[in-house]
Write a protein that holds these residues in place. Structure first.
Motif, mmCIF file in Angstrom:
data_model
loop_
_atom_site.group_PDB
_atom_site.id
_atom_site.type_symbol
_atom_site.label_atom_id
_atom_site.label_comp_id
_atom_site.label_asym_id
_atom_site.label_seq_id
_atom_site.Cartn_x
_atom_site.Cartn_y
_atom_site.Cartn_z
ATOM 1 N N HIS A 99 0.841 -1.205 0.000
ATOM 2 C CA HIS A 99 0.000 0.000 0.000
ATOM 3 C C HIS A 99 0.880 1.261 0.000
ATOM 4 O O HIS A 99 0.692 2.193 0.783
ATOM 5 C CB HIS A 99 -0.934 -0.007 1.216
ATOM 6 N N LEU A 101 1.020 3.404 -2.255
ATOM 7 C CA LEU A 101 0.449 4.496 -3.036
ATOM 8 C C LEU A 101 -1.022 4.643 -2.710
ATOM 9 O O LEU A 101 -1.687 3.672 -2.346
ATOM 10 C CB LEU A 101 0.618 4.259 -4.543
ATOM 11 N N GLN A 102 -1.498 5.864 -2.822
ATOM 12 C CA GLN A 102 -2.944 6.107 -2.710
ATOM 13 C C GLN A 102 -3.419 6.801 -3.979
ATOM 14 O O GLN A 102 -4.010 6.183 -4.850
ATOM 15 C CB GLN A 102 -3.257 6.889 -1.430
ATOM 16 N N CYS A 103 -3.127 8.095 -4.116
ATOM 17 C CA CYS A 103 -3.596 8.778 -5.332
ATOM 18 C C CYS A 103 -2.753 8.398 -6.542
ATOM 19 O O CYS A 103 -3.198 8.525 -7.671
ATOM 20 C CB CYS A 103 -3.625 10.286 -5.140
ATOM 21 N N GLY A 104 -1.529 7.969 -6.318
ATOM 22 C CA GLY A 104 -0.690 7.476 -7.412
ATOM 23 C C GLY A 104 0.066 8.547 -8.176
ATOM 24 O O GLY A 104 0.786 8.241 -9.120
ATOM 25 N N PHE A 105 -0.069 9.808 -7.773
ATOM 26 C CA PHE A 105 0.548 10.870 -8.571
ATOM 27 C C PHE A 105 2.053 10.952 -8.329
ATOM 28 O O PHE A 105 2.825 11.144 -9.263
ATOM 29 C CB PHE A 105 -0.118 12.215 -8.265
ATOM 30 N N THR A 107 3.770 8.471 -7.348
ATOM 31 C CA THR A 107 4.255 7.089 -7.388
ATOM 32 C C THR A 107 5.314 6.805 -8.469
ATOM 33 O O THR A 107 6.340 6.191 -8.153
ATOM 34 C CB THR A 107 3.049 6.129 -7.542
ATOM 35 N N CYS A 140 -0.103 11.541 0.579
ATOM 36 C CA CYS A 140 -1.200 10.640 0.951
ATOM 37 C C CYS A 140 -0.838 9.619 2.021
ATOM 38 O O CYS A 140 -1.642 9.328 2.888
ATOM 39 C CB CYS A 140 -1.672 9.841 -0.267
ATOM 40 N N THR A 141 0.339 9.017 1.901
ATOM 41 C CA THR A 141 0.591 7.765 2.632
ATOM 42 C C THR A 141 1.201 7.947 4.014
ATOM 43 O O THR A 141 1.300 6.981 4.760
ATOM 44 C CB THR A 141 1.567 6.867 1.853
#
Lengths: 167, 816
Positions: A99, A101-105, A107, A140-141
């Protein structure tokens, strides 16, 4: 005003391109707009956030701080180039499993920076990961998943056959 | 190495275990780790898209005398320039709930009121040319005095931002609940505290992005943007743009690079770029750069709170007075002034006291307009409340934990209606507190602190409690409605969301949502819910997120904000499944010649309860419904699509006594921090950090943990690192990431997290909110811990952020 352009030759993710490019165009914009490689994200345009990190001739760089023509003749690897022959890179797998990444931007840049970090420190401690990854911002993380991902990927990358390694 | 993350869930449900509640790896990751996300900047939905660049005010407060863009328009590739004069006839001010709001338009007309306010928009064939042209626009300003300090802006001498209003106070409300004055008169002790909360911004990695297309043939606007709505902001935009609601189509891509509240307030830019399209006659794209984001998009409010707390000598809190003053920046921009009203129902937090006075003021200052920032006004609330509870404990010489234990709600008091109208359905707050204290071994921790203090170390322990509101009531703003337009005309309420599920001719399930997530994992959780209902694999389910108000089912509350997915959309998904199952059972009962009551759905099949051999696969049933509908009875309609709406019934309009249940669901959290101030660098080291929560049913514990860590970092940024700094002229000094310093992995901390799961009684799935709770507890817990560390020096720090330089000054002063 006539836009100055330059014809350049560049290899990106193993594909060779010859393109006429405005001399002032950023490498990040060139990859996204001219080659359609939108996996490289631009987060700050002043070299702080690290979202646009990718590899030029095996060195991790921030593509928002480089003109495209500075990469004339270079071998570039972007996030789209991590998957080889249908197989994900261990860093990609680890990010999903931990986990990371959340929004993935952030990443793509985060994973590129992590691969570069492990190249220099293949067997890091948790504290070393926290220090070593501090050039990239994630909002995010809370970084927990990212640090776990890098620690999980480290031994997997070490075990990769040299030919499967990205660098 | 063969890697297929699709086939590797972290946990696989067994017969009696469900996908809901499992740590399923996220479905979204599949594309995101490959760089195949679908973000705003990646979209090319129309041909001939031009690009915008925005010229922004360099002044905090100035009159615009003249704008000359003749040279700019002459640059080859520049198509048009939009200025304030152009929009006078095209837009109305954004509608606002406030007494003296001034007029807010998408760009400056006549006057600029903050550094970064849009003054002109260049529309050109590409971004580079558009930015070139900005340099050739000549704007003549007459600089005016600015006001940036909340308490100064209220004074009569302060320069007025909106002269026509005669005041900088946009709205002020004073309301008493219970017998506040009596409580204070009869109190054994009254403690007072002034606390200051910093202005900081969400700083998502992806900035704002908009493609605006004005459709002149239909007087309609089609807008793509990385919005957290539509939400009620759709209505605000339609009103400003002068279009009827069905002619405003807003589309949000499936991937949005973080939001945390700031992307609710993208809509003035969505309108601005659409106006630019109207002027230029082409679709226009604008991607905000980071400097624009840091100076001109949005931030949370800075706040000064004067607290008064009345108590008996045994520590029983009998009443609280809040005097809250928020700096909302140069304009009141909806959902503001929600900052002072959003926690209306939970102003008493987790405590029993019934006497509350709310004195709430939103003040306009020459700063960027504010908006939600993860935890929307609850970080501010609990920072003030929990600092004051600590001060009371200190004054009465009672342990801060014991004082809280004495005052928190007992399980027998639930369901509990707060003095201000909040409705807490169920909970066991003492059990959560005890869980945390056990994990932290609180008594041992106190001993450890004592030992460390003896070694001369500055060590402190801080605790904070919070009731976390989720799923905002669409009606809470009515408590601020000016008296002269009675809210009885059209009261508002509810917190609803829609979900549509379709089963295709091959049995494939598609879930369509309008929830516009920014990384919260809606696709994954939706698939978990559906997989449980149909007995299939979540990996076989396609979930479409983002938003499209033109084609999808949505409500005026739709969107990703106020931690609402788990309490609203998740339940709508469940209901849509149930709707389809009812229909499929009807078809099966006809084909299998039995009653629907004898049928169950198990493992992707409709099965006869008494004879498991008698079954039909959902795939086969779907095939019949689509391919051969004429064999079915007339009362069974064609197609296999079901849309459900879920609404939390507990969120009613404001009642006749001015009370409102401002949110649908309330989680509970306790944090405890052990910190040390470094004696050489004055940095704050967080030695241990404990959290315990009751967020109801956890739908995906991995995502929940990620939300708690993310919220914690946001709170850490707020408390220790980030501040938008303005000088007295309203000039912003933190316009790049070199000056606005965000925490990195090197500053990150580890958490010890405990959960108690008390399912909500208000929703079928039992989940509450999670994503914002840590932002509400972290500032208070850390500030309390720092002040505990400073206790031997008899000094107090109540203004955020707590930086090494502030700690250096305060400790050096104390040593004198």
């Amino acid at each position: 005003m006539q836009e100055n352009t330059h014809t350049m030759n560049i290899t990106v993710n193993g594909v060779n391109y010859e393109k006429e490019v405005p001399v002032r165009k950023l490498l990040s914009d060139f990859l996204r707009e001219d080659l359609g490689l939108t996996g490289t994200h631009v987060g700050c345009e002043h070299g702080v956030c690290g979202a646009c990190t990718l590899f030029v001739n095996g060195e991790a760089i921030r593509s928002c701080l480089m003109f495209a023509i500075q990469a004339d003749g270079a071998d570039v690897t972007t996030i789209e180039g991590l998957e080889r022959n249908g197989e994900l890179h261990p860093m990609q797998e680890s990010f999903s499993e931990c986990h990371g990444l959340q929004c993935g931007f952030c990443t793509p840049g985060m994973m590129m920076a992590a691969i570069d970090f492990l190249k220099h420190n293949p067997n890091p401690t948790e504290q070393e990961v926290k220090e070593g990854m501090s050039g990239n911002i994630c909002r995010c993380t809370g970084y927990k998943g990212i640090v776990d991902s890098v620690l999980k990927a480290a031994p997997l990358i070490s075990k990769l056959e040299t030919k499967s390694k990205v660098f | 190495m063969s890697i297929d993350i699709q086939s590797k869930p972290t946990e696989t449900p067994s017969k009696d275990k469900k996908w809901v509640g499992s740590k399923l790896n996220r479905l979204e990751d599949k594309r995101l780790i490959r760089g195949k996300g679908n973000y705003m900047e990646d979209l090319k939905p129309l041909p001939n898209i031009h690009h915008a660049a925005i010229l922004r005010s360099p002044h905090g407060h100035a009159r615009i005398k003249k704008i000359d863009y003749t040279k700019a328009i002459d640059i080859p590739g520049v198509r048009s320039v939009l200025v304030g004069d152009d929009i006078r006839d095209w837009v109305k001010p954004f509608p606002v709930v406030a007494d003296n709001p001034g007029k807010y338009f998408p760009m400056a007309i006549d006057k600029v009121r903050y550094v970064g306010e849009p003054v002109a928009v260049v529309i050109a064939e590409n971004q580079y040319v558009a930015e070139d042209a900005l340099d050739l626009i000549n704007v003549e300003y007459e600089a005016l005095s600015a006001t940036v300090n909340i308490e100064e802006a209220i004074s009569e001498e302060a320069p007025l931002l909106h002269e026509e209003e005669g005041t900088n106070v946009a709205i002020q409300r004073n309301t008493k609940f219970g017998n506040v004055d009596e409580a204070f008169e009869e109190a054994d002790t009254v403690v007072k505290e002034r606390v200051v909360f910093n202005r900081f911004t969400c700083m998502p990695l992806e900035t704002y992005g908009v493609i605006g297309h004005w459709d002149s043939s239909n007087h309609a606007a089609n807008i793509w943007c990385n919005f957290q709505g539509p939400f009620s902001m759709h209505a605000v935009m339609a009103k400003a743009l002068g279009v009827v609601p069905n002619k405003l189509r807003i589309m949000v891509p499936s991937d949005v690079g973080g939001g945390f509240g700031i992307k609710i307030t993208i809509y003035p830019y969505s309108c601005l770029i659409t106006l630019a399209s109207r002027k230029a006659g082409v679709p226009v794209k604008w991607i905000e750069d980071r400097r624009e984001n840091l100076i001109g998009s949005s931030s949370g409010t800075d706040r000064v709170t004067y607290m008064e707390m009345a108590a008996k000598k045994d520590g029983t809190i009998t009443g609280v007075r809040y005097k809250i003053m928020d700096s909302v920046g140069a304009y009141i921009r909806p959902p503001e002034p929600g900052t002072i009203f959003r926690p209306y129902g939970n102003y008493s937090g987790p405590y029993k006291f019934r006497n509350v006075e709310l004195d709430l003021t939103a003040v306009m200052t020459n700063k960027v307009p504010t908006g939600p920032n993860r935890g929307y006004s609850c970080g501010q609330l609990y920072h003030a409340l929990e600092r004051t509870v600590d001060k009371l404990a200190h004054t009465l010489n009672i342990d801060p934990v014991d004082l809280r234990r004495k005052n928190i709600l007992e399980p027998s008091q639930f369901p509990y209606t707060t003095p201000t109208g909040g409705y807490y359905d169920v909970g066991d707050y003492p059990a959560v507190l005890n869980k945390l204290l056990k994990s932290a071994d609180y008594k041992q921790l106190l001993k450890k602190q004592e030992e460390m203090r003896k070694q001369g170390r500055h060590v402190g322990i801080g605790i904070s409690l919070a009731v976390d509101p989720a799923a905002s009531n669409m009606g809470y703003m009515d408590v601020g409605t000016p008296k002269d337009h009675s809210n009885k005309e059209r009261p508002k309420s509810g917190s609803s969301e829609a979900a549509t599920i379709t089963i295709d001719y091959g049995g494939g399930i598609t879930v369509t949502l309008n929830t516009a997530p920014q990384g919260q994992g809606h696709e994954t959780v939706a698939a978990q819910i559906v997989a449980d209902q149909f007995g299939c694999s979540p990996y076989d389910i396609l979930v479409t997120t983002g938003s499209d108000t033109g084609t999808r089912a949505w409500t005026i509350a739709s969107g990703a904000y106020s931690s609402r997915f788990s309490g609203t959309a998740a339940n709508a998904i469940l209901m849509a499944c149930e709707g389809l199952i009812v229909k499929m059972k009807k078809v099966a009962s006809h084909l299998m010649e039995c009653s629907t009551e004898n049928l169950d759905v198990i493992d992707g099949k409709v099965v006869h309860k008494e004879d498991a051999q008698l079954s039909m696969s959902l795939k086969k049933l779907a095939g019949i419904i689509h391919w051969n509908p004429t064999i079915l009875p007339d009362e069974i309609s064609n197609g296999l699509t079901h849309t459900s709406y879920f609404s939390l019934d507990s969120v009613k309009p404001v009642d006749e006594n001015g009370r409102v249940n401002s949110s649908g669901l309330y989680s509970f959290a306790v944090d405890l921090a052990l910190v040390e101030i470094d004696k050489k660098t004055f940095e704050l080291n967080i030695l241990k950090y404990y959290m315990a929560h009751d967020i109801g049913k956890s739908l995906n514990p991995q995502i929940v943990e990620g939300q708690l860590y993310g919220g914690m970092l946001h709170g850490l940024a707020n408390t220790l690192y980030e501040e938008m700094v303005y000088d007295k002229n309203g000039q912003i000094l933190t316009g790049t990431l070199m000056d606005y310093t965000c925490p990195t992995s090197a500053e990150s901390i580890d958490l010890e997290i405990d959960h108690l799961e008390t399912p909500s009684t208000l929703t079928p799935l039992g989940a509450r909110g999670t994503g914002e709770v840590a932002t509400m507890t972290v500032p208070a817990a850390l500030t309390n811990a720092v002040n505990d560390a400073l206790k031997p020096y008899n000094v107090v720090i109540n203004d955020l952020p707590i930086t090494p330089s502030k700690l250096f000054s305060i400790l050096k002063e104390a040593e004198k």
